[in-house]
Design an enzyme around this catalytic site. Sequence first.
Site, PDB file in Angstrom:
ATOM      1  N   SER A   1       0.512  -1.540   0.111  1.00  0.00           N
ATOM      2  CA  SER A   1       0.518   0.467   0.216  1.00  0.00           C
ATOM      3  C   SER A   1       0.906   1.115   0.550  1.00  0.00           C
ATOM      4  CB  SER A   1      -1.083  -0.409   1.141  1.00  0.00           C
ATOM      5  OG  SER A   1      -2.323   0.582   1.563  1.00  0.00           O
TER       6      SER A   1
ATOM      7  N   ASP B   1     -11.057  -3.907  -4.071  1.00  0.00           N
ATOM      8  CA  ASP B   1     -10.739  -3.221  -3.369  1.00  0.00           C
ATOM      9  C   ASP B   1     -11.024  -2.164  -2.734  1.00  0.00           C
ATOM     10  OD1 ASP B   1      -8.359  -1.282  -1.566  1.00  0.00           O
ATOM     11  OD2 ASP B   1      -6.927  -2.683  -2.019  1.00  0.00           O
TER      12      ASP B   1
ATOM     13  N   HIS C   1      -8.978  -3.813   0.199  1.00  0.00           N
ATOM     14  CA  HIS C   1      -7.307  -4.041   0.494  1.00  0.00           C
ATOM     15  C   HIS C   1      -7.083  -3.986   1.480  1.00  0.00           C
ATOM     16  CE1 HIS C   1      -5.072  -0.282   0.065  1.00  0.00           C
ATOM     17  NE2 HIS C   1      -4.479  -0.049   1.061  1.00  0.00           N
TER      18      HIS C   1
END
Length: 382
Positions: A147, A212, A241
Amino acid sequence: MGTATSSMAAKFAFFPPNPPSYNIIVDGASGKMRISDVNQSDNVDVLKLSTKRGSEIVAMYVKNQSASLTVLYSHGNAADLGQMYHIFNELSVHLNVNLMGYDYSGYGQSSGKPSEQDTYADIEAAYKCLEETYGVKQEDTILYGQSVGSGPALELAIRLPNLRAVILHSPILSGLRVMYPVKRTFWFDIYKNIDKIPLVDSPVLVIHGTEDEVVDFSHGKQLWELCKEKYEPLWLKGGNHCNLELYPEYLKHLRKFISAIEKLPRPRNVSEQPKVQSDQPSNNADPNKEKSRPSTDHREKGRPSFGRREKSRLSASGREKARASTDKRDQKSRKSLDRNMKARNSTDHSERARNSFDRLGDMVRSVGLCNVDCLKQTAAEV
């Protein structure tokens, strides 16, 4: 205006757990540092590292005696080492790698405040520790960016021409693009991964969930398309996510990737060594100008993937040539810190790999990690 915009972008990106999930304790007998509230492992070193920007960050190094490769893991936004401790141990066992994780400035028990520039200095300090303390060579290192962690991972990757590989887990195209579908790169944006990924010479694996809700699946897909050296991506259908580690395919695909990387010949040393001690990211523009520049959003797609078949090998073409720097400040290369130092001998054997991945999944569920959910939410609130 420019300063305010840049500051606002930075605020969107960094939300360390508050309070931190752990404390640092010092063993009275051995003097070793340990992370509190976790089951201690003798094969784990806890360290404090000084960065060139004045922070003292906490890092942990998981030793695996049978490993030939080392993963340098940059975690996501809403996590710290206390939450990642057991996951890092499990990944070390299942993937048969040494693994170093670290907390960004202002995260966990690391001092300072988080910023884009500090995360670059943080990963640099962690990599330097791998070289100097553990004797890890660039060509035996895999950078893993999750991320927001994809930002510092790619910034370091473009400075390491002999890097073994890169793994991007739910990566972002850039900070601004998480919130707005902009088609150009603005100077005040942060983590301009879209402009850096084509400069990475090593093989790249991209993992992203198709559902996501924080960083759209299109981010991972576009980054993969822009890679020079593609490996078969992992698009987890229905994955969001925060839960990709729960899918059995996650560890299976990582193991397949590590196995393929291990079969590649080690990259040869090149005369030009990377410079990892710069004060500014390689693609920063003049901070006094609010001009935009063309993005690589519609750049020509990279070469077709070469990892689609079970027995296919990664292409190693072009790995003997050093990549030319795109910025004048990278023209002077740093001397290699490799002094042929031997890795520390461990008398402790890593836990044997298990037959299933259930335990890792349980750990992910228990900590409830969610790494960059603040980005879109904060944008909405502003």
